[in-house]
Design a protein around this motif. Structure first.
Motif, PDB file in Angstrom:
ATOM      1  N   LYS A 334       0.835  -1.205   0.000  1.00  0.00           N
ATOM      2  CA  LYS A 334       0.000   0.000   0.000  1.00  0.00           C
ATOM      3  C   LYS A 334       0.876   1.265   0.000  1.00  0.00           C
ATOM      4  CE  LYS A 334      -4.211  -1.694   0.131  1.00  0.00           C
ATOM      5  NZ  LYS A 334      -5.171  -1.415  -0.958  1.00  0.00           N
ATOM      6  N   ILE A 335       1.948   1.240   0.792  1.00  0.00           N
ATOM      7  CA  ILE A 335       2.864   2.387   0.849  1.00  0.00           C
ATOM      8  C   ILE A 335       3.548   2.583  -0.499  1.00  0.00           C
ATOM      9  CG2 ILE A 335       5.006   3.232   1.908  1.00  0.00           C
ATOM     10  CD1 ILE A 335       4.086   1.794   4.501  1.00  0.00           C
ATOM     11  N   GLU A 337       2.461   1.654  -3.448  1.00  0.00           N
ATOM     12  CA  GLU A 337       1.470   2.144  -4.408  1.00  0.00           C
ATOM     13  C   GLU A 337       1.255   3.650  -4.254  1.00  0.00           C
ATOM     14  OE1 GLU A 337      -2.094  -0.089  -3.872  1.00  0.00           O
ATOM     15  OE2 GLU A 337      -1.145  -2.004  -4.397  1.00  0.00           O
ATOM     16  N   ALA A 338       1.201   4.115  -3.001  1.00  0.00           N
ATOM     17  CA  ALA A 338       0.987   5.549  -2.745  1.00  0.00           C
ATOM     18  C   ALA A 338       2.148   6.381  -3.282  1.00  0.00           C
ATOM     19  CB  ALA A 338       0.808   5.779  -1.245  1.00  0.00           C
ATOM     20  N   VAL A 339       3.375   5.885  -3.141  1.00  0.00           N
ATOM     21  CA  VAL A 339       4.543   6.608  -3.654  1.00  0.00           C
ATOM     22  C   VAL A 339       4.503   6.696  -5.171  1.00  0.00           C
ATOM     23  CG1 VAL A 339       7.066   6.524  -3.886  1.00  0.00           C
ATOM     24  CG2 VAL A 339       5.999   6.052  -1.668  1.00  0.00           C
ATOM     25  N   TYR A 340       4.178   5.580  -5.814  1.00  0.00           N
ATOM     26  CA  TYR A 340       4.097   5.581  -7.279  1.00  0.00           C
ATOM     27  C   TYR A 340       2.988   6.502  -7.780  1.00  0.00           C
ATOM     28  CZ  TYR A 340       7.469   1.793  -7.977  1.00  0.00           C
ATOM     29  OH  TYR A 340       8.623   1.035  -8.028  1.00  0.00           O
ATOM     30  N   ASP A 351       3.422  11.391   3.087  1.00  0.00           N
ATOM     31  CA  ASP A 351       1.969  11.197   3.082  1.00  0.00           C
ATOM     32  C   ASP A 351       1.578   9.913   3.811  1.00  0.00           C
ATOM     33  OD1 ASP A 351       1.645  13.517   1.706  1.00  0.00           O
ATOM     34  OD2 ASP A 351       1.278  12.568  -0.254  1.00  0.00           O
ATOM     35  N   GLN A 352       2.488   8.926   3.839  1.00  0.00           N
ATOM     36  CA  GLN A 352       2.199   7.615   4.441  1.00  0.00           C
ATOM     37  C   GLN A 352       2.866   7.471   5.810  1.00  0.00           C
ATOM     38  OE1 GLN A 352       0.218   5.064   2.862  1.00  0.00           O
ATOM     39  NE2 GLN A 352      -0.323   6.914   1.713  1.00  0.00           N
ATOM     40  N   GLN A 353       3.065   8.602   6.493  1.00  0.00           N
ATOM     41  CA  GLN A 353       3.825   8.551   7.743  1.00  0.00           C
ATOM     42  C   GLN A 353       3.190   7.653   8.797  1.00  0.00           C
ATOM     43  OE1 GLN A 353       3.168  12.460  10.184  1.00  0.00           O
ATOM     44  NE2 GLN A 353       3.435  13.072   8.050  1.00  0.00           N
ATOM     45  N   LYS A 354       1.867   7.711   8.971  1.00  0.00           N
ATOM     46  CA  LYS A 354       1.218   6.846   9.959  1.00  0.00           C
ATOM     47  C   LYS A 354       1.394   5.374   9.574  1.00  0.00           C
ATOM     48  CE  LYS A 354      -3.157   5.882  12.323  1.00  0.00           C
ATOM     49  NZ  LYS A 354      -2.977   4.419  12.147  1.00  0.00           N
ATOM     50  N   GLU A 355       1.216   5.091   8.289  1.00  0.00           N
ATOM     51  CA  GLU A 355       1.358   3.717   7.811  1.00  0.00           C
ATOM     52  C   GLU A 355       2.792   3.210   8.004  1.00  0.00           C
ATOM     53  OE1 GLU A 355      -0.223   6.112   6.309  1.00  0.00           O
ATOM     54  OE2 GLU A 355      -2.300   5.353   6.302  1.00  0.00           O
ATOM     55  N   LEU A 356       3.778   4.098   7.780  1.00  0.00           N
ATOM     56  CA  LEU A 356       5.174   3.713   7.977  1.00  0.00           C
ATOM     57  C   LEU A 356       5.472   3.398   9.441  1.00  0.00           C
ATOM     58  CD1 LEU A 356       7.129   6.192   5.657  1.00  0.00           C
ATOM     59  CD2 LEU A 356       7.229   3.687   5.570  1.00  0.00           C
ATOM     60  N   LEU A 497      11.571  -2.489   2.369  1.00  0.00           N
ATOM     61  CA  LEU A 497      11.308  -1.053   2.193  1.00  0.00           C
ATOM     62  C   LEU A 497      12.570  -0.354   1.705  1.00  0.00           C
ATOM     63  CD1 LEU A 497       9.628   1.548   2.550  1.00  0.00           C
ATOM     64  CD2 LEU A 497      10.354   1.570   4.966  1.00  0.00           C
ATOM     65  N   ARG A 498      13.683  -0.683   2.298  1.00  0.00           N
ATOM     66  CA  ARG A 498      14.963  -0.082   1.882  1.00  0.00           C
ATOM     67  C   ARG A 498      15.246  -0.396   0.415  1.00  0.00           C
ATOM     68  NH1 ARG A 498      20.103  -2.396   1.681  1.00  0.00           N
ATOM     69  NH2 ARG A 498      21.811  -0.859   1.688  1.00  0.00           N
ATOM     70  N   ASN A 499      15.062  -1.654   0.017  1.00  0.00           N
ATOM     71  CA  ASN A 499      15.304  -2.038  -1.373  1.00  0.00           C
ATOM     72  C   ASN A 499      14.392  -1.273  -2.329  1.00  0.00           C
ATOM     73  OD1 ASN A 499      17.267  -3.865  -0.568  1.00  0.00           O
ATOM     74  ND2 ASN A 499      15.862  -5.602  -0.530  1.00  0.00           N
TER      75      ASN A 499
END
Length: 509
Positions: A334-335, A337-340, A351-356, A497-499
């Motif tokens: 989901k994170i 997808e939001a970045v893309y 924008d995805q800080q809570k999710e992160l 996530l790093r990759n």
């Protein structure tokens, strides 16, 4: 009683000291059995324990340098020779007759010789043992069939093993990442000291002992006050050294461990291993207030049940880990997808800080690049972040790095230890100072120890000889400046996530 977490360092040192004891080279055995060391090529007896006369009818001095075939019937000797040629010889039992009595022999090869462990076999026991053991194993397996958690599995096993064995106390003991052990299940007789929920320092089961448990399924001590029997002669004539007794059930026990058991007011003990992925996960510890001997049949039951327990615990943990990994993978997708969708790495992550934070189980997160620093949640201030990044670069940390007690490796972190005790660093472009830094707040822990861990090992004036602690009563330690550690699943998803971030940058250059 409370103390600080400085005792953790002390316990590590004590564990290292205890781990240097050569447990496999005692040249002595426990007296409830006997040992023969036999030359493989012609079955000449090289060494014998000094109590061998009670088994073969002749003293060790007369037995050594004679042929094994002199002491058992011809058909049994032939069967033994066939067994010696088999690849599956080690620890497989063989019934022999000598000096008018039935003997159970366990064989193990150490070319150019093999070792025979001998124990008395009461008439009539062997015929009923298979059915009895099979029934007990099937019963315990049925009890465990519907169990959903590791704790419930261990509770049932402790209860059933106490019923089967008759030991006064059964404990399931689980190791943590520092090899301290915690009692997670316990069944005991009234009047015995309760250890459920208590931790025991790594020095109680030092590294060398843990390695021996990986190689041997169980360890029986029928009487802690036994007088050991030596091998005769002392030196193995083929190797010109002590015979390696690593895999012998009868191997004598270190004096410090016997003293440890006596301090617990225990007269007999048995320990059975629990493995995970080939590594020691925990132990089943059995204690009795009086001397207690278990037949090979009952010991075999413990060995089989330890395999059942291992398989059940691992099945529960793998199932839970699978569901957890699946959930984390879904959150990460989901994170991504939001970045893309945003077509902006930094903006999409913000924008995805809570999710992160939820994904990484974090209290705060910093995205630090050469051009900007973005933070959310509970984090150090900007100057402290810059200092931390510089330290990471100076340590050449260019792979995923995690530390649940940052002050232990980076002294300047003490300024924000209460709010940011734990660090998970994701190097993106380490040489440019591009890191994603994940923080966890201090989780003050009160650890209940079985006795003062600072007194786990007590040295004499010569600083060479030592003794175990003599009290196992509750001793509480308060640990500060330490966060809850990240799980294997969280570290795996952090690496993914790093990759993703690294690949995103490469593809947008």
């Amino acid at each position: 009683m409370d103390t600080t977490s400085t005792s953790v360092v002390i316990k590590r040192n004590e564990a290292e000291v205890c781990g240097r004891v050569p447990l496999h080279q005692t040249n002595q055995i426990q007296p409830h059995g006997a040992v023969l060391v036999v030359k493989t090529v012609d079955c000449t007896i090289l060494q014998a324990s000094e109590n061998i006369e009670t088994f073969l009818g002749a003293p060790a001095t007369n037995v050594v340098d004679t042929l094994l075939s002199n002491y058992i019937p011809a058909n049994q000797f032939t069967a033994l020779q066939v067994r010696l040629k088999s690849a599956a010889i080690d620890k497989v039992p063989l019934v022999l007759t000598s000096n008018g009595a039935d003997i159970l022999a366990l064989l193990q090869t150490q070319e150019p010789y093999f070792i025979m462990e001998l124990e008395r076999l009461d008439k009539g026991v062997a015929q009923d043992s298979f059915v009895d053991i099979y029934q007990e194993v099937k019963y315990v397996m049925a009890e465990l069939e519907g169990v959903k958690t590791t704790d419930d599995t261990c509770k049932i096993v402790a209860r059933e093993l106490k019923r089967i064995s008759g030991f006064d106390k059964i404990m399931i003991y689980r190791f943590d990442e520092e090899w301290n052990g915690e009692v997670i299940a316990e069944e005991k007789e009234e009047g015995m000291e309760a250890y459920l929920g208590l931790k025991f320092p790594a020095s109680d089961v030092p590294k060398q002992a843990r390695e021996l448990y990986r190689k041997t399924p169980y360890r029986l001590i029928p009487n802690v006050n036994y007088q050991p029997e030596k091998l005769y002669p002392v030196i193995n004539p083929l190797t010109q050294g002590f015979t390696d007794l690593t895999n012998c059930n009868l191997r004598s026990v270190a004096a410090v461990h016997l003293e440890y058991l006596r301090n617990m007011k225990v007269s007999a003990s048995m320990s059975t291993r629990i493995l995970k992925d080939g590594q020691l996960w925990g132990l089943i510890a059995c204690h009795h207030r009086e001397p207690k001997y278990l037949s090979y049949q009952v010991c075999s039951l413990f060995e089989m049940l330890s395999s059942v327990v291992t398989n059940k615990i691992m099945a529960v943990q793998y199932r839970d880990a699978y569901h957890y990994k699946t959930d984390l993978q879904f959150r990460l997708s989901k994170i991504m997808e939001a970045v893309y969708r945003k077509n902006d790495l930094i903006g999409g992550l913000i924008d995805q800080q809570k999710e992160l934070l939820d994904l990484l189980g974090a209290d705060g997160l910093v995205i630090n690049t050469s051009k900007q620093t973005e933070s959310f949640g509970t984090t150090p201030d900007r100057m402290e972040v810059e200092e931390l990044v510089y330290w990471l670069q100076s340590q050449s940390i260019n792979k995923l790095y995690h530390q649940s007690r940052l002050t232990g490796v980076f002294e300047n972190a003490s300024a924000y230890a209460k709010t940011c005790s734990g660090l998970l660093a994701l190097p993106i472009q380490a040489e440019k100072g591009f890191y994603i830094l994940v923080f966890r707040s201090e989780a003050v822990q009160k650890i209940n120890w079985g006795g003062n861990p600072n007194e786990a090992v007590q040295f004499e004036k010569d600083k060479k000889n030592y003794h175990p602690r003599n009290s196992f009563k509750l001793w509480q330690e308060t640990v500060f400046n330490k966060a809850n550690p990240w799980s294997e699943e969280q570290l795996l998803i952090a690496e993914q996530l790093r990759n993703f971030v690294v690949e995103y940058l490469l593809n947008t250059v």
